[in-house]
Scaffold this active site. Structure first.
Site, PDB file in Angstrom:
ATOM      1  N   HIS A  32       0.842  -1.212   0.000  1.00 56.39           N
ATOM      2  CA  HIS A  32       0.000   0.000   0.000  1.00 56.39           C
ATOM      3  C   HIS A  32       0.869   1.251   0.000  1.00 56.39           C
ATOM      4  O   HIS A  32       0.543   2.239  -0.651  1.00 56.39           O
ATOM      5  CB  HIS A  32      -0.955  -0.024   1.194  1.00 56.39           C
ATOM      6  CG  HIS A  32      -1.920  -1.159   1.113  1.00 56.39           C
ATOM      7  ND1 HIS A  32      -3.075  -1.087   0.352  1.00 56.39           N
ATOM      8  CD2 HIS A  32      -1.878  -2.408   1.614  1.00 56.39           C
ATOM      9  CE1 HIS A  32      -3.700  -2.247   0.421  1.00 56.39           C
ATOM     10  NE2 HIS A  32      -2.998  -3.073   1.179  1.00 56.39           N
ATOM     11  N   ASP A  82       3.136   6.063  -5.422  1.00 52.85           N
ATOM     12  CA  ASP A  82       3.074   6.210  -6.878  1.00 52.85           C
ATOM     13  C   ASP A  82       2.179   7.422  -7.126  1.00 52.85           C
ATOM     14  O   ASP A  82       0.954   7.327  -7.185  1.00 52.85           O
ATOM     15  CB  ASP A  82       2.481   4.938  -7.505  1.00 52.85           C
ATOM     16  CG  ASP A  82       2.418   5.011  -9.034  1.00 52.85           C
ATOM     17  OD1 ASP A  82       2.453   6.140  -9.570  1.00 52.85           O
ATOM     18  OD2 ASP A  82       2.334   3.957  -9.675  1.00 52.85           O
ATOM     19  N   ARG A 131      -0.253   7.623 -10.196  1.00 48.51           N
ATOM     20  CA  ARG A 131      -1.470   6.863  -9.921  1.00 48.51           C
ATOM     21  C   ARG A 131      -2.388   7.606  -8.951  1.00 48.51           C
ATOM     22  O   ARG A 131      -3.524   7.960  -9.268  1.00 48.51           O
ATOM     23  CB  ARG A 131      -1.075   5.503  -9.316  1.00 48.51           C
ATOM     24  CG  ARG A 131      -2.231   4.590  -8.957  1.00 48.51           C
ATOM     25  CD  ARG A 131      -1.807   3.553  -7.899  1.00 48.51           C
ATOM     26  NE  ARG A 131      -1.972   4.071  -6.561  1.00 48.51           N
ATOM     27  CZ  ARG A 131      -2.876   3.647  -5.682  1.00 48.51           C
ATOM     28  NH1 ARG A 131      -3.684   2.661  -5.990  1.00 48.51           N
ATOM     29  NH2 ARG A 131      -2.967   4.199  -4.491  1.00 48.51           N
ATOM     30  N   GLY A 184     -12.206  -2.753  -3.428  1.00 47.12           N
ATOM     31  CA  GLY A 184     -10.802  -3.006  -3.057  1.00 47.12           C
ATOM     32  C   GLY A 184     -10.193  -1.749  -2.477  1.00 47.12           C
ATOM     33  O   GLY A 184      -9.336  -1.114  -3.076  1.00 47.12           O
ATOM     34  N   GLU A 241     -12.940  -4.112   1.387  1.00 48.16           N
ATOM     35  CA  GLU A 241     -11.557  -4.583   1.300  1.00 48.16           C
ATOM     36  C   GLU A 241     -11.473  -5.979   1.906  1.00 48.16           C
ATOM     37  O   GLU A 241     -11.914  -6.202   3.036  1.00 48.16           O
ATOM     38  CB  GLU A 241     -10.632  -3.609   2.042  1.00 48.16           C
ATOM     39  CG  GLU A 241      -9.206  -4.080   2.225  1.00 48.16           C
ATOM     40  CD  GLU A 241      -8.480  -4.418   0.918  1.00 48.16           C
ATOM     41  OE1 GLU A 241      -8.596  -3.652  -0.044  1.00 48.16           O
ATOM     42  OE2 GLU A 241      -7.811  -5.473   0.883  1.00 48.16           O
ATOM     43  N   GLU A 257     -17.403 -10.328  -3.796  1.00 50.47           N
ATOM     44  CA  GLU A 257     -18.267 -11.413  -4.272  1.00 50.47           C
ATOM     45  C   GLU A 257     -19.035 -12.071  -3.130  1.00 50.47           C
ATOM     46  O   GLU A 257     -19.967 -12.838  -3.365  1.00 50.47           O
ATOM     47  CB  GLU A 257     -17.425 -12.481  -4.984  1.00 50.47           C
ATOM     48  CG  GLU A 257     -16.765 -12.018  -6.279  1.00 50.47           C
ATOM     49  CD  GLU A 257     -15.448 -11.248  -6.073  1.00 50.47           C
ATOM     50  OE1 GLU A 257     -15.097 -10.964  -4.901  1.00 50.47           O
ATOM     51  OE2 GLU A 257     -14.802 -10.923  -7.078  1.00 50.47           O
ATOM     52  N   GLU A 266      -9.268   0.889  -8.026  1.00 50.92           N
ATOM     53  CA  GLU A 266      -7.935   0.858  -8.639  1.00 50.92           C
ATOM     54  C   GLU A 266      -7.581  -0.621  -8.690  1.00 50.92           C
ATOM     55  O   GLU A 266      -7.041  -1.172  -7.744  1.00 50.92           O
ATOM     56  CB  GLU A 266      -6.963   1.682  -7.800  1.00 50.92           C
ATOM     57  CG  GLU A 266      -5.735   2.062  -8.586  1.00 50.92           C
ATOM     58  CD  GLU A 266      -4.762   0.897  -8.729  1.00 50.92           C
ATOM     59  OE1 GLU A 266      -4.973   0.062  -9.645  1.00 50.92           O
ATOM     60  OE2 GLU A 266      -3.835   0.813  -7.936  1.00 50.92           O
ATOM     61  N   GLU A 274      -3.681 -10.618 -11.996  1.00 53.24           N
ATOM     62  CA  GLU A 274      -4.492 -10.692 -10.776  1.00 53.24           C
ATOM     63  C   GLU A 274      -5.990 -10.599 -11.051  1.00 53.24           C
ATOM     64  O   GLU A 274      -6.802 -10.822 -10.159  1.00 53.24           O
ATOM     65  CB  GLU A 274      -4.081  -9.652  -9.739  1.00 53.24           C
ATOM     66  CG  GLU A 274      -2.708  -9.947  -9.173  1.00 53.24           C
ATOM     67  CD  GLU A 274      -2.415  -9.246  -7.874  1.00 53.24           C
ATOM     68  OE1 GLU A 274      -3.286  -8.527  -7.383  1.00 53.24           O
ATOM     69  OE2 GLU A 274      -1.316  -9.434  -7.358  1.00 53.24           O
ATOM     70  N   HIS A 299       4.459   2.459 -10.730  1.00 51.55           N
ATOM     71  CA  HIS A 299       4.908   1.187 -10.147  1.00 51.55           C
ATOM     72  C   HIS A 299       4.548   0.002 -11.039  1.00 51.55           C
ATOM     73  O   HIS A 299       5.025  -1.101 -10.822  1.00 51.55           O
ATOM     74  CB  HIS A 299       4.339   0.998  -8.737  1.00 51.55           C
ATOM     75  CG  HIS A 299       2.893   0.628  -8.706  1.00 51.55           C
ATOM     76  ND1 HIS A 299       1.880   1.509  -9.032  1.00 51.55           N
ATOM     77  CD2 HIS A 299       2.278  -0.532  -8.419  1.00 51.55           C
ATOM     78  CE1 HIS A 299       0.729   0.894  -8.926  1.00 51.55           C
ATOM     79  NE2 HIS A 299       0.934  -0.342  -8.549  1.00 51.55           N
TER      80      HIS A 299
HETATM   81  N1  SAH Z   1      -7.918   1.376  -3.425  1.00 52.28           N
HETATM   82  C1  SAH Z   1      -6.614   1.238  -2.802  1.00 52.28           C
HETATM   83  C2  SAH Z   1      -6.049  -0.171  -2.960  1.00 52.28           C
HETATM   84  C3  SAH Z   1      -5.899  -0.650  -4.380  1.00 52.28           C
HETATM   85  S1  SAH Z   1      -5.125  -2.255  -4.495  1.00 52.28           S
HETATM   86  C4  SAH Z   1      -5.688   2.268  -3.369  1.00 52.28           C
HETATM   87  O1  SAH Z   1      -6.006   2.829  -4.416  1.00 52.28           O
HETATM   88  O2  SAH Z   1      -4.630   2.498  -2.803  1.00 52.28           O
HETATM   89  C5  SAH Z   1      -6.503  -3.325  -4.658  1.00 52.28           C
HETATM   90  C6  SAH Z   1      -7.086  -3.760  -3.347  1.00 52.28           C
HETATM   91  O3  SAH Z   1      -8.207  -4.570  -3.666  1.00 52.28           O
HETATM   92  C7  SAH Z   1      -6.179  -4.618  -2.474  1.00 52.28           C
HETATM   93  O4  SAH Z   1      -6.081  -4.043  -1.194  1.00 52.28           O
HETATM   94  C8  SAH Z   1      -6.863  -5.992  -2.430  1.00 52.28           C
HETATM   95  O5  SAH Z   1      -6.739  -6.644  -1.180  1.00 52.28           O
HETATM   96  C9  SAH Z   1      -8.306  -5.625  -2.728  1.00 52.28           C
HETATM   97  N2  SAH Z   1      -9.115  -6.680  -3.369  1.00 52.28           N
HETATM   98  C10 SAH Z   1      -8.729  -7.481  -4.405  1.00 52.28           C
HETATM   99  N3  SAH Z   1      -9.734  -8.314  -4.754  1.00 52.28           N
HETATM  100  C11 SAH Z   1     -10.776  -8.032  -3.921  1.00 52.28           C
HETATM  101  C12 SAH Z   1     -12.096  -8.577  -3.778  1.00 52.28           C
HETATM  102  N4  SAH Z   1     -12.518  -9.567  -4.570  1.00 52.28           N
HETATM  103  N5  SAH Z   1     -12.907  -8.065  -2.821  1.00 52.28           N
HETATM  104  C13 SAH Z   1     -12.452  -7.051  -2.006  1.00 52.28           C
HETATM  105  N6  SAH Z   1     -11.222  -6.506  -2.093  1.00 52.28           N
HETATM  106  C14 SAH Z   1     -10.383  -6.974  -3.046  1.00 52.28           C
END
Ligand code: SAH
Length: 389
Positions: free
Chosen positions: A81, A87, A90, A114, A136, A165, A180, A189, A329
């Site tokens: 994070h 970054d 971003r 996320g 999250e 989900e 993001e 991913e 990044h």
């Molecule tokens: N929004 C934040 C983090 C982005 S990274 C930022 O911009 O800094 C993406 C995040 O999504 C990660 O922390 C990951 O744990 C989460 N994530 C990935 N798949 C997910 C899912 N199916 N449900 C909930 N969170 C998810």
């Protein structure tokens, strides 16, 4: 989204070094809007990075965690994070999009897919959102709750810990989805499917997804020195033949920075995705390409990168992860070719690229590259398979 190469698997990857230093996290990083006017964001970086206090986070999240936990969920660790927040291309683009287009968020219900540390939710709350649901799945959700509270947004932001989900959202519909989700090579991913799932389940009919457009690009580079170092290295290791590893090394796309002077051909738009309309099957595709040499040179690799756009803003906003743009990044993704191609100016490397999530592990991406060059100095036709994992 974080995702240094292998980031979901190994903390060692956090210390990975680039071969071309752009002055990590370029203090002078810029973002662009529709007018491509560069905006100096250096001073904003300190502001963003203040949102997380790494030692404290480590103490709280890390206390009962072992490396085995992080092996399966690197997003629970603050390091990934920190990298994303620092970054500035971003994070500052998202901040500019949200703050400069408050009309999208004012009195709206927002879903942050996320949420990580909750940074995007905080931006949305500050821009006047009626309520933000920050979902999250990693342990970072606990930190996000504390961060939201520490910044006085507990009445506007609800952090929900769990997978998109699997969670129950307290509302049936949201007006805006922000996320993001982008991985290395855009699709590594495969979090895009999570965004599409959320869109189909909760977004109102004329709702907005941010970002809503993304494009994948391809170009070809001269890369003799680094190919020697990364691939040919295995031929003779302290006088032993380890060339069996070469095959594996060739199959793994390399996430790294490419110098723009290495570019030999045009940069081709391969595929554009409209996040507000596409379906999950669209993440699998085969597209033809034709890369025309702009000078006489050798080609050692193809390079993929992506752009992200927010088209619902007052003016188009976004950023590029390409070799001619400021460091991000995500760097670029390098696909080494078996053959060293000798190409003359004006000649074309033609072929196709197929991309699809791995059948066994949909977070991984399988790439098939077919290419041929029928030039004066070089005639080659080949198919190569790559796995991003
Ligand atoms: N929004 C934040 C983090 C982005 S990274 C930022 O911009 O800094 C993406 C995040 O999504 C990660 O922390 C990951 O744990 C989460 N994530 C990935 N798949 C997910 C899912 N199916 N449900 C909930 N969170 C998810």
């Amino acid at each position: 989204m974080g995702k240094r190469k292998g980031g979901s698997k190994s903390l060692a990857s956090f210390t990975e070094k680039s071969r071309y230093s752009n002055g990590y996290l370029a203090a002078d990083a810029t973002v662009y809007g529709a007018d491509n006017a560069e905006v100096d964001v250096a001073e904003e970086r300190a502001e963003s990075s203040n949102l997380v206090d790494p030692p404290e986070v480590e103490a709280l999240v890390g206390s009962d965690k072992t490396s085995a936990d992080y092996y399966f969920d690197s997003y629970s660790h603050f390091g990934i994070h920190e990298e994303m927040l620092k970054d500035v291309v971003r994070t500052k683009t998202y901040q500019n999009v949200i703050y400069q287009n408050a009309f999208i968020f004012k009195n709206k219900v927002v879903l942050d897919v996320g949420a990580g540390t909750g940074i995007l939710s905080l931006f949305c709350a500050k821009a006047g959102a009626k309520h933000v649901y920050a979902v999250e799945c990693s342990l970072m959700a606990d930190m996000a709750k504390e961060i939201v509270q520490a910044n006085g947004f507990s009445d506007v932001i609800t952090v929900l810990k769990g997978k998109i989900e699997e969670i129950d959202l307290p509302v049936t519909h949201v007006d805006v989805i922000i996320s993001e989700w982008m991985g290395y090579f855009l699709l590594f991913e495969n979090m895009l499917n999570t965004v599409l799932y959320a869109r189909d389940k909760w977004l109102i009919n004329d709702g907005i997804v941010l970002p809503d457009k993304t494009s994948l690009y391809l170009t070809a580079i001269e890369d003799a020195e680094y190919k020697e170092d990364k691939i040919e290295f295995w031929n003779n290791v302290y006088s032993f033949d380890m060339s069996c590893i070469k095959k594996q090394a060739m199959m793994e796309p390399l996430v790294d920075t490419v110098d723009q002077n290495q570019i030999v051909t045009n940069c081709l738009l391969l595929k554009t995705m409209d996040i507000s309309r596409m379906v999950s099957g669209d993440v699998s595709f085969t597209v033809p390409f034709k890369l025309v040499a702009e000078r006489n040179d050798f080609i050692h690799a193809l390079v993929a990168y992506f752009d992200v756009a927010f088209t619902k803003c007052h003016k188009l906003m976004g950023f590029s992860t390409g070799p001619r743009s400021k460091y991000t990044h995500w760097k670029q993704t390098v696909l080494y070719l078996e053959d060293v191609l000798t190409i003359c100016e004006g000649e074309a490397l033609v072929g196709s690229m197929s991309v699809e999530p791995n059948k066994k592990n949909p977070r991984d991406v399988d790439i098939i590259l077919k290419y041929s060059l029928n030039g004066r100095r070089c005639q080659v036709s080949r198919t190569q398979c790559y796995k991003m994992r």
